[in-house]
Design a protein around this motif. Sequence first.
Motif, PDB file in Angstrom:
ATOM      1  N   LEU A 155       3.170  11.454   7.995  1.00 23.72           N
ATOM      2  CA  LEU A 155       3.958  11.400   7.739  1.00 23.72           C
ATOM      3  C   LEU A 155       5.047  10.131   8.516  1.00 23.72           C
ATOM      4  N   ASN A 156       5.037  10.334   9.752  1.00 23.29           N
ATOM      5  CA  ASN A 156       6.849   8.751  10.087  1.00 23.29           C
ATOM      6  C   ASN A 156       7.057   8.190   9.817  1.00 23.29           C
ATOM      7  N   ALA A 194      -1.622   1.385   2.857  1.00 22.85           N
ATOM      8  CA  ALA A 194      -1.384   0.800   3.948  1.00 22.85           C
ATOM      9  C   ALA A 194       0.312   2.386   4.288  1.00 22.85           C
ATOM     10  N   ILE A 195       0.493   2.403   5.595  1.00 24.20           N
ATOM     11  CA  ILE A 195       1.375   3.476   6.315  1.00 24.20           C
ATOM     12  C   ILE A 195       1.589   2.452   6.607  1.00 24.20           C
ATOM     13  N   LEU A 196       3.288   2.336   6.729  1.00 22.00           N
ATOM     14  CA  LEU A 196       4.426   1.409   7.420  1.00 22.00           C
ATOM     15  C   LEU A 196       4.883   2.426   7.741  1.00 22.00           C
ATOM     16  N   PRO A 197       4.992   2.295   9.735  1.00 24.23           N
ATOM     17  CA  PRO A 197       5.511   2.933  11.178  1.00 24.23           C
ATOM     18  C   PRO A 197       7.023   3.272  10.306  1.00 24.23           C
ATOM     19  N   ARG A 198       7.703   4.130  10.482  1.00 30.03           N
ATOM     20  CA  ARG A 198       9.225   4.533  10.318  1.00 30.03           C
ATOM     21  C   ARG A 198      10.147   3.159  10.638  1.00 30.03           C
ATOM     22  N   LYS A 241      -4.461   8.478   7.361  1.00 30.64           N
ATOM     23  CA  LYS A 241      -4.907   8.810   6.379  1.00 30.64           C
ATOM     24  C   LYS A 241      -3.905   9.921   5.938  1.00 30.64           C
ATOM     25  N   PHE A 242      -3.074   9.185   4.958  1.00 25.93           N
ATOM     26  CA  PHE A 242      -2.185   9.968   4.049  1.00 25.93           C
ATOM     27  C   PHE A 242      -2.070  10.791   3.087  1.00 25.93           C
TER      28      PHE A 242
END
Length: 368
Positions: A155-156, A194-198, A241-242
Amino acid sequence: MKFVVSREALIKPLQLVAGVVERRQTLPVLSNVLLVLEGSKLSLTGTDLEVEIVGRVELDNPGLDGEVTVPARKFVDIVRSLPDDAVLELHEEDGRVLLKSGRSRFTLSTLPASDFPNVEDGPSDLQFSCQQGEVKRLIDRTAFAMAQQDVRYYLNGMLWEVKQDQLRVVATDGHRMAMCTRFVGVNTQETVQAILPRKGVLELVRLMSDGEEVVDISLSANHIRVTSSDYTFTSKLVDGKFPDYERVLPRGGDKVMYGSRSELKQAFSRTAILSNEKYRGVRLLLDNGQLTIVANNPEQEEAEEQLTVDYTGDSLEVGFNVSYLTDVTNVIDSDTVKITLSDANSSALLEEPEEGGDSLYVVMPMRL
């Protein structure tokens, strides 16, 4: 290595590249910026092993080729402190870098360029191009909803979801969600997430302008790379996993209210003054043609605002975190906000009422 460059040409890429560099580092070389000169092309690289930014500067005259790393913060501070029209001459010899400008002289320590880490670049699974302004809009509309230091590390960061001719980004901290979807020329048969970091999100948006200049985006299993004419941005992706954001979208809300964005924004910010500093809760009382916003705090102080809104239907009372509502009214740019509610225990859906609105916001209720 030797070259001459104007302060004006160097300052912006240097500041953006040095922005990635963390103050406290495990490896000494990570607090440095890598300078590489090939002919009249100077590249500057900063990294923290998660995010890497390469800035490119075209020099007026070719210099002596070479590569070296110099302390990022000191180099930025020196360049920043020079007069606006200054010209900087950089010369490397015997493990030191000598900087000259007018009557100023600085000698900086260096570390070998061979020690500088390279963010490994795997084969990319998906490549497409879009305007910088599109990427900037997607991030500007949603970044505020990212979590900051949640134990659910995925989530971050921000979900990027690519489908045929569509790029969607989603951010959530578990209490609210922001989603923005833009039409982008992508050719893909499957949905790629894809999850990009904060930190990657915040650095990337600094590189993007509102203009129509095109950037190339490539996604691989572990990395995203965004390339413009001036910069190459590379970031590791978050391995996780988002949440299924589609399930969070409220369905079947029967109470639809339309209100002035500027009036709501001002009313939220005024009532927030007397809300509980810890929980930031306000009560929304919705009635025919009228919305009343009430805030209380443990000191028995109270704020109340009444607004005229476009609403007909049953009355409803529901509590929300006023900061979350304010954040949405800050990023929406339409004159009117559409808020869909169903009952006191259900999330609110906020959006722009016009056709072609590209953003949706979900805010969970609070028990007050």
